[in-house]
Design a protein around this motif. Structure first.
Motif, PDB file in Angstrom:
ATOM      1  N   ARG A  87       0.959  -1.266  -0.035  1.00  0.00           N
ATOM      2  CA  ARG A  87      -0.023   0.039   0.038  1.00  0.00           C
ATOM      3  C   ARG A  87       0.969   1.177   0.081  1.00  0.00           C
ATOM      4  O   ARG A  87       0.646   2.103  -0.848  1.00  0.00           O
ATOM      5  CB  ARG A  87      -0.852   0.035   1.217  1.00  0.00           C
ATOM      6  CG  ARG A  87      -1.979   1.266   1.192  1.00  0.00           C
ATOM      7  CD  ARG A  87      -2.952   1.106   2.310  1.00  0.00           C
ATOM      8  NE  ARG A  87      -2.194   1.129   3.578  1.00  0.00           N
ATOM      9  CZ  ARG A  87      -1.469   2.226   4.193  1.00  0.00           C
ATOM     10  NH1 ARG A  87      -1.357   3.086   3.664  1.00  0.00           N
ATOM     11  NH2 ARG A  87      -0.962   1.915   5.322  1.00  0.00           N
ATOM     12  N   GLU A  88       1.910   1.349   0.921  1.00  0.00           N
ATOM     13  CA  GLU A  88       2.869   2.331   0.778  1.00  0.00           C
ATOM     14  C   GLU A  88       3.632   2.636  -0.373  1.00  0.00           C
ATOM     15  O   GLU A  88       3.684   3.600  -1.233  1.00  0.00           O
ATOM     16  CB  GLU A  88       4.061   2.166   2.193  1.00  0.00           C
ATOM     17  CG  GLU A  88       3.327   2.241   3.156  1.00  0.00           C
ATOM     18  CD  GLU A  88       4.128   1.952   4.670  1.00  0.00           C
ATOM     19  OE1 GLU A  88       4.227   2.771   5.697  1.00  0.00           O
ATOM     20  OE2 GLU A  88       4.653   1.089   4.443  1.00  0.00           O
ATOM     21  N   ILE A  89       4.070   1.365  -1.117  1.00  0.00           N
ATOM     22  CA  ILE A  89       4.665   1.716  -2.372  1.00  0.00           C
ATOM     23  C   ILE A  89       3.740   2.206  -3.335  1.00  0.00           C
ATOM     24  O   ILE A  89       4.404   2.962  -3.965  1.00  0.00           O
ATOM     25  CB  ILE A  89       5.341   0.220  -2.681  1.00  0.00           C
ATOM     26  CG1 ILE A  89       6.297  -0.094  -1.430  1.00  0.00           C
ATOM     27  CG2 ILE A  89       5.938   0.022  -4.063  1.00  0.00           C
ATOM     28  CD1 ILE A  89       6.791  -1.771  -1.988  1.00  0.00           C
ATOM     29  N   ALA A  90       2.522   1.573  -3.284  1.00  0.00           N
ATOM     30  CA  ALA A  90       1.387   2.077  -4.275  1.00  0.00           C
ATOM     31  C   ALA A  90       1.313   3.610  -4.063  1.00  0.00           C
ATOM     32  O   ALA A  90       1.291   4.458  -5.022  1.00  0.00           O
ATOM     33  CB  ALA A  90       0.118   1.363  -3.986  1.00  0.00           C
ATOM     34  N   THR A 128      -1.450   1.514  -7.857  1.00  0.00           N
ATOM     35  CA  THR A 128      -2.402   0.608  -7.155  1.00  0.00           C
ATOM     36  C   THR A 128      -1.725  -0.508  -6.426  1.00  0.00           C
ATOM     37  O   THR A 128      -0.717  -1.052  -6.719  1.00  0.00           O
ATOM     38  CB  THR A 128      -3.536   0.069  -7.915  1.00  0.00           C
ATOM     39  OG1 THR A 128      -2.949  -0.867  -8.933  1.00  0.00           O
ATOM     40  CG2 THR A 128      -4.279   1.333  -8.621  1.00  0.00           C
ATOM     41  N   GLU A 129      -2.277  -0.809  -5.342  1.00  0.00           N
ATOM     42  CA  GLU A 129      -1.812  -2.001  -4.631  1.00  0.00           C
ATOM     43  C   GLU A 129      -1.509  -3.318  -5.301  1.00  0.00           C
ATOM     44  O   GLU A 129      -0.677  -4.079  -5.416  1.00  0.00           O
ATOM     45  CB  GLU A 129      -2.870  -2.306  -3.529  1.00  0.00           C
ATOM     46  CG  GLU A 129      -2.085  -2.454  -2.119  1.00  0.00           C
ATOM     47  CD  GLU A 129      -2.867  -2.670  -0.997  1.00  0.00           C
ATOM     48  OE1 GLU A 129      -3.831  -1.655  -0.747  1.00  0.00           O
ATOM     49  OE2 GLU A 129      -2.886  -3.641  -0.365  1.00  0.00           O
ATOM     50  N   ALA A 130      -2.739  -3.654  -6.479  1.00  0.00           N
ATOM     51  CA  ALA A 130      -2.775  -4.657  -7.265  1.00  0.00           C
ATOM     52  C   ALA A 130      -1.592  -4.582  -8.189  1.00  0.00           C
ATOM     53  O   ALA A 130      -0.963  -5.650  -8.298  1.00  0.00           O
ATOM     54  CB  ALA A 130      -4.062  -4.736  -8.001  1.00  0.00           C
ATOM     55  N   ALA A 131      -1.272  -3.328  -8.757  1.00  0.00           N
ATOM     56  CA  ALA A 131      -0.088  -3.192  -9.713  1.00  0.00           C
ATOM     57  C   ALA A 131       1.153  -3.498  -8.897  1.00  0.00           C
ATOM     58  O   ALA A 131       1.979  -4.223  -9.538  1.00  0.00           O
ATOM     59  CB  ALA A 131      -0.191  -1.817 -10.169  1.00  0.00           C
TER      60      ALA A 131
END
Lengths: 289, 189
Positions: free
Chosen positions: B157-160, B166-169
């Protein structure tokens, strides 16, 4: 579950992340699939090997250079945040403030006739206006920051919006706008419901909205962070700077109508700044994408 | 990443130090600098590859941290914030000289890590070189996810947030990155 999904989930499990599937489902697939079993072993091995990477030492000269640069900036800010400007900067602020007031009055005078005002009225307005402009230039030259508000950036934005409003006045003077406005059926309805002040309220709103929007979209980059506070200061600076110009143009109006105009302008300026900052963010996101 | 990765330093939290710093305590900055200098420098160096450019971005990261300290929200992780600043600088740098860095991304990993190890330490050093080279050969976005997730302990989440994704990406990117590393390190895992 296919192998790709299972391996993606295995990666997330290694990273300590939430998984989209129940761990039992992932385990069930992996234990029955030779490829995924092998993949898991390799993934775990790679993950473990990544621990071998050590942090790189920072070269001593870079450390010294970086700390010196930050400390130097902090020291310079300290001088400014004490609330003092150098005499030279103060002189520049006074000069610039008076110059802009004179220039704006001269240009506005080419388009709007405010000769009906007495000399005293004009002199007092000029002094107040120059004073406001000097204050704005002091903030800009000092680059003050207080409570997360970039006073210099906010006042620069207010000044730019004031310049744009002058351009707007030259291109489409208030009388023209009001002529169009008063012929509109919407106005007749509004006047019937709210009263004549509604026209001034909306006029003030639009008059301030557009310049504030454009100025913020272009210059609003430094208003990030505490956006509402910054926007309120920028909008306040803009409306304060605009007020003397509005007075020169609308001094003949009843105080109530003028007040309604200012109220509308405040709303428009705030909406414009917030909108401009948002537009800027959207542009930045699109550019990044 | 050795002894410091994911460690919670003794003393006040990063977020508390930032609040002191926002209130004008420059010594709080010095503490934060000591805590993060190696992490930020390593991240920039691995992302950019060129030590001189990494040094410039390193200095710029801390200057930006200083300039925008009042924008920092103490409810947000400082770690994520500082890597957002560094990540933005990396993104700008990549845009500026994308062609050169693309060439670098294609670097063959085979040239690194030659020679016969004479003892366990040499073997470990060689392995570290291989891993660095394999990381270097990943596309920049994948390398970034691995560095931030595995090496810095940031969540997807933080990297997104940092990568404006997005988290999924990020999850997909992490999978691909690990796949890439597996393929490049197949002979040693």
């Amino acid at each position: 579950m296919d192998c790709k999904t299972a391996q993606m989930e295995l990666t997330a499990i290694l990273a300590g992340e939430r998984v989209a599937y129940p761990p039992e489902a992932v385990e069930s697939h992996v234990s029955g699939c030779a490829d995924c079993l092998k993949a898991r072993q390799e993934m775990e091995a790679v993950w473990e090997r990544l621990d071998l990477l050590a942090y790189e030492p920072v070269p001593e000269d870079l450390r010294v250079r970086t700390l010196r640069a930050v400390h130097r900036e902090a020291a310079m800010e300290g001088t400014v945040s004490a609330g003092y400007l150098t005499l030279r900067r103060l002189g520049s602020a006074v000069g610039a403030g008076i110059l802009v007031a004179l220039l704006y009055t001269y240009v506005l005078g080419q388009r709007v006739d405010f000769g009906y005002l007495s000399a005293v009225h004009l002199a007092v307005t000029a002094v107040i206006w120059s004073g406001l402009l000097v204050a704005v230039f002091c903030w800009m030259l000092g680059q003050y920051r207080q409570w997360g508000v970039h006073l210099g950036a906010a006042s620069a934005l207010g000044l730019a919006a004031m310049g744009l409003s002058l351009v707007g006045t030259l291109l489409c003077p208030g009388e023209t706008f009001f002529d169009l406005w008063e012929r509109s059926p919407l106005v007749n309805t509004l006047n019937g419901v709210v009263g004549a002040a509604s026209g001034y309220l909306i006029f003030g709103f639009v008059y301030a909205l557009l310049p504030a929007l454009i100025a913020s979209a272009v210059l609003g980059g430094r208003l990030k962070g505490r956006v509402w506070r910054n926007a309120m200061v920028a909008a306040g600076a803009f409306v304060l700077l605009l007020a003397p110009a509005a007075y020169l143009q609308c001094a003949s109006l009843a105080a109530g109508l003028l007040g309604t105009w200012v109220l509308g302008a405040l709303g428009g300026a705030l909406g414009g700044v917030l909108g401009g900052v948002k537009v800027r963010q959207v542009w930045a996101q699109r550019a990044a994408a | 990443m050795g002894e410091e990765r994911g460690a919670h330093p003794a003393g006040p939290s990063d977020e508390a130090l930032m609040q002191d710093y926002q209130a004008g305590d420059l010594s709080a900055f010095d503490v934060l600098y000591v805590r993060y200098e190696k992490r930020v420098f390593s991240y920039l160096l691995r992302q950019i590859g060129d030590p001189e450019a990494a040094a410039d971005l390193f200095q710029e990261t801390f200057l930006r941290l200083h300039r925008s300290r009042e924008d920092y929200d103490p409810n947000r992780s400082f770690l994520a914030w500082i890597f957002t600043i560094a990540g933005n600088l990396v993104r700008t740098e990549f845009k500026r000289r994308s062609s050169r860095l693309d060439e670098r991304a294609e670097t063959d990993v085979e040239h690194i890590g030659g020679g016969t190890p004479t003892d366990a330490r040499a073997e470990q050093a060689e392995m570290a070189d291989r891993i660095r080279a394999a990381l270097d050969a990943l596309p920049q976005e994948q390398r970034q996810v691995i560095l931030l997730n595995k090496c810095e302990g940031l969540s997807y989440r933080e990297i997104a947030e940092i990568t404006r994704s997005t988290e999924a990406a990020v999850k997909q990117m992490a999978y691909r990155a690990l796949l890439g590393l597996r393929n490049r390190l197949k002979d040693v895992v």
